[in-house]
Design a protein around this motif. Structure first.
Motif, PDB file in Angstrom:
ATOM      1  N   VAL A 159      32.152  48.944  41.996  1.00  0.00           N
ATOM      2  CA  VAL A 159      33.204  48.740  42.722  1.00  0.00           C
ATOM      3  C   VAL A 159      34.163  48.134  41.722  1.00  0.00           C
ATOM      4  CG1 VAL A 159      34.454  47.808  44.844  1.00  0.00           C
ATOM      5  CG2 VAL A 159      32.054  48.661  45.119  1.00  0.00           C
ATOM      6  N   LYS A 160      35.375  48.908  41.792  1.00  0.00           N
ATOM      7  CA  LYS A 160      36.375  48.562  40.808  1.00  0.00           C
ATOM      8  C   LYS A 160      37.878  48.311  41.533  1.00  0.00           C
ATOM      9  CE  LYS A 160      40.297  50.379  38.952  1.00  0.00           C
ATOM     10  NZ  LYS A 160      41.382  50.980  39.330  1.00  0.00           N
ATOM     11  N   THR A 215      33.799  45.395  38.914  1.00  0.00           N
ATOM     12  CA  THR A 215      34.646  45.529  37.812  1.00  0.00           C
ATOM     13  C   THR A 215      36.170  45.061  38.216  1.00  0.00           C
ATOM     14  OG1 THR A 215      33.294  46.996  36.546  1.00  0.00           O
ATOM     15  CG2 THR A 215      35.466  46.648  35.685  1.00  0.00           C
ATOM     16  N   VAL A 216      36.720  43.919  37.780  1.00  0.00           N
ATOM     17  CA  VAL A 216      37.903  43.579  38.342  1.00  0.00           C
ATOM     18  C   VAL A 216      39.050  43.197  37.125  1.00  0.00           C
ATOM     19  CG1 VAL A 216      39.010  41.652  39.816  1.00  0.00           C
ATOM     20  CG2 VAL A 216      36.635  42.453  40.127  1.00  0.00           C
ATOM     21  N   TYR A 217      39.997  43.697  37.152  1.00  0.00           N
ATOM     22  CA  TYR A 217      41.160  43.475  36.347  1.00  0.00           C
ATOM     23  C   TYR A 217      42.191  42.743  36.724  1.00  0.00           C
ATOM     24  CZ  TYR A 217      38.817  47.814  34.255  1.00  0.00           C
ATOM     25  OH  TYR A 217      37.898  48.893  33.933  1.00  0.00           O
ATOM     26  N   LEU A 218      42.250  41.686  36.187  1.00  0.00           N
ATOM     27  CA  LEU A 218      43.251  40.351  36.656  1.00  0.00           C
ATOM     28  C   LEU A 218      44.679  40.540  35.875  1.00  0.00           C
ATOM     29  CD1 LEU A 218      40.834  37.402  36.964  1.00  0.00           C
ATOM     30  CD2 LEU A 218      41.746  38.782  38.939  1.00  0.00           C
ATOM     31  N   ALA A 219      45.521  40.716  36.580  1.00  0.00           N
ATOM     32  CA  ALA A 219      46.783  41.031  35.839  1.00  0.00           C
ATOM     33  C   ALA A 219      47.774  39.529  35.845  1.00  0.00           C
ATOM     34  CB  ALA A 219      47.808  42.000  36.423  1.00  0.00           C
ATOM     35  N   PRO A 220      48.243  39.143  34.754  1.00  0.00           N
ATOM     36  CA  PRO A 220      49.064  37.870  34.945  1.00  0.00           C
ATOM     37  C   PRO A 220      50.313  37.974  35.642  1.00  0.00           C
ATOM     38  CG  PRO A 220      49.191  38.747  32.560  1.00  0.00           C
ATOM     39  CD  PRO A 220      48.267  39.622  33.374  1.00  0.00           C
ATOM     40  N   THR A 221      50.175  38.120  36.981  1.00  0.00           N
ATOM     41  CA  THR A 221      51.586  38.469  37.613  1.00  0.00           C
ATOM     42  C   THR A 221      51.237  37.933  39.047  1.00  0.00           C
ATOM     43  OG1 THR A 221      53.306  40.328  38.308  1.00  0.00           O
ATOM     44  CG2 THR A 221      50.784  40.797  38.341  1.00  0.00           C
ATOM     45  N   LEU A 222      52.448  37.601  39.717  1.00  0.00           N
ATOM     46  CA  LEU A 222      52.323  37.195  41.111  1.00  0.00           C
ATOM     47  C   LEU A 222      53.160  38.264  42.035  1.00  0.00           C
ATOM     48  CD1 LEU A 222      52.740  33.496  40.564  1.00  0.00           C
ATOM     49  CD2 LEU A 222      50.424  34.456  40.807  1.00  0.00           C
ATOM     50  N   LEU A 223      52.369  38.635  43.347  1.00  0.00           N
ATOM     51  CA  LEU A 223      53.027  39.494  44.020  1.00  0.00           C
ATOM     52  C   LEU A 223      53.461  38.898  45.497  1.00  0.00           C
ATOM     53  CD1 LEU A 223      51.117  42.897  43.325  1.00  0.00           C
ATOM     54  CD2 LEU A 223      53.412  42.181  42.529  1.00  0.00           C
ATOM     55  N   GLU A 248      33.603  41.318  34.561  1.00  0.00           N
ATOM     56  CA  GLU A 248      32.496  42.162  35.358  1.00  0.00           C
ATOM     57  C   GLU A 248      31.383  41.099  36.022  1.00  0.00           C
ATOM     58  OE1 GLU A 248      31.054  44.714  32.371  1.00  0.00           O
ATOM     59  OE2 GLU A 248      32.735  45.898  32.463  1.00  0.00           O
ATOM     60  N   ALA A 249      30.840  41.759  37.109  1.00  0.00           N
ATOM     61  CA  ALA A 249      29.998  40.639  37.737  1.00  0.00           C
ATOM     62  C   ALA A 249      28.971  41.423  38.265  1.00  0.00           C
ATOM     63  CB  ALA A 249      30.813  39.831  38.804  1.00  0.00           C
TER      64      ALA A 249
END
Length: 338
Positions: A154-155, A287-295, A331-332
């Motif tokens: 799961v991504k 699989t998680v992509y963390l972006a250095p941004t705040l929403l 990834e975990a």
């Protein structure tokens, strides 16, 4: 590897290369190399798909009876011991007069296993090679044999505060080009890619693997989960492999995908579908992509996971952390993989 000659070690590595020429599907990828008594390569073979000769038989078919007699067969998987669409490889090796068999992974099937024992009982010298490397070659297939379903990744991509989109629903792009390029490689590495009908209707995705410099990269088969139909104008109708549809009963649909030869599924369908797989205990890897941004706002990356108290939290094991441009890849694995 104890008990394995240098020629046999080389043949084992070559057999793994040959195995990868075969298709992924309901049968494992298997390669074979036949050596003369003095270690020369006599023949090579691999399994080309269900109903075709197995790797050992493919290799033996390239030899005369005199060449096969007394030879050594090096195989990535224990020779099978049953009759399906083809006959048992153990018998084929015995009939050919092979004197020695070196194999890596054991056959896990109740019906098909026992080939090594059969060969040994008939006087053939049987030696086990590196089991870990043999099992790694067919790890996804072995997972299907054990569980009856594909291995599920799961991504999702999210902001640092856990949002998948801005308050108005816009989400292109949270992550940078390096992370997006990595996603395309992940797509290509999986047999199928899953989205929900909501994603198809909202984003009209292509669901192809687009890798720079690799126009022939393997393409995943799109699978659309949900009850609503796919519009005739959708980009999926132009996908090079077509697409499949699936209902809401995830486990049943996964069993059907495995029966169709799909060993790995990449879930890329937004918070609703991602959460459904995790909630059902059907997500094996994340699989998680963390972006250095705040929403901020309500558009969280995941929905309800069925966690009511802290004691019910779903603990993970992080297996990889990597910087991709400005983003962070995490990834975990879940308990199903531990």
């Amino acid at each position: 590897m104890a008990g394995i000659s240098g020629a046999e070690q080389g043949a084992t590595a070559r057999a793994r290369e040959l195995a990868l020429r075969g298709p992924r599907g309901v049968n494992p990828q298997v390669g074979a190399v036949v050596l003369s008594p003095d270690g020369r390569v006599l023949a090579e073979g691999w399994h080309r798909g269900a109903g075709t000769p197995h790797a050992e038989v493919d290799a033996l078919s390239r030899l005369t009876p005199a060449e096969a007699r007394g030879a050594t067969a090096v195989v990535t998987l224990e020779p099978c011991n049953h009759t399906g669409r083809t006959g048992p490889c153990a018998v084929a090796l015995l009939d050919a007069g092979v004197a020695r068999v070196v194999y890596a992974a054991a056959d896990p099937g109740d019906a098909s296993s026992g080939g090594a024992q059969r060969l040994a009982a008939a006087g053939v010298e049987v030696v086990r090679a590196d089991e870990a490397e043999g099992a790694a070659l067919i790890a996804d297939w072995l997972f299907v044999q054990r569980t009856g379903r594909p291995r599920v990744t799961v991504k999702w991509a999210q902001s640092l505060d856990g949002r998948a989109a801005a308050a108005d629903g816009s989400s292109r792009w949270i992550t940078g080009p390096e992370a997006r390029a990595h996603v395309h490689r992940e797509r290509s590495a999986h047999d199928a890619i899953a989205v929900g009908t909501g994603t198809v209707l909202a984003d009209d995705p292509q669901l192809t693997a687009r890798i720079e410099g690799e126009p022939d990269a393997p393409q995943p088969i799109p699978v659309v989960f949900g009850e609503r139909g796919v519009p005739g104008s959708a980009a999926l109708h132009r996908h090079p492999r077509g697409f499949r549809t699936a209902g809401h009963e995830l486990e049943r649909e996964l069993f059907a995908l495995a029966a169709a030869g799909i060993q790995t599924l990449y879930v890329e369908g937004g918070p609703t579908l991602a959460s459904a797989f995790i909630r059902a205990g059907l997500a094996d890897r994340l699989t998680v992509y963390l972006a250095p941004t705040l929403l901020g706002g309500p558009r969280t990356a995941l929905d309800d996971l069925g966690v009511g108290t802290i004691d019910e939290q779903r603990r993970l094991t992080v297996t990889r952390l990597e910087q991709l441009g400005r983003d962070l890849l995490v990834e975990a694995t879940t308990e199903s993989e531990q």
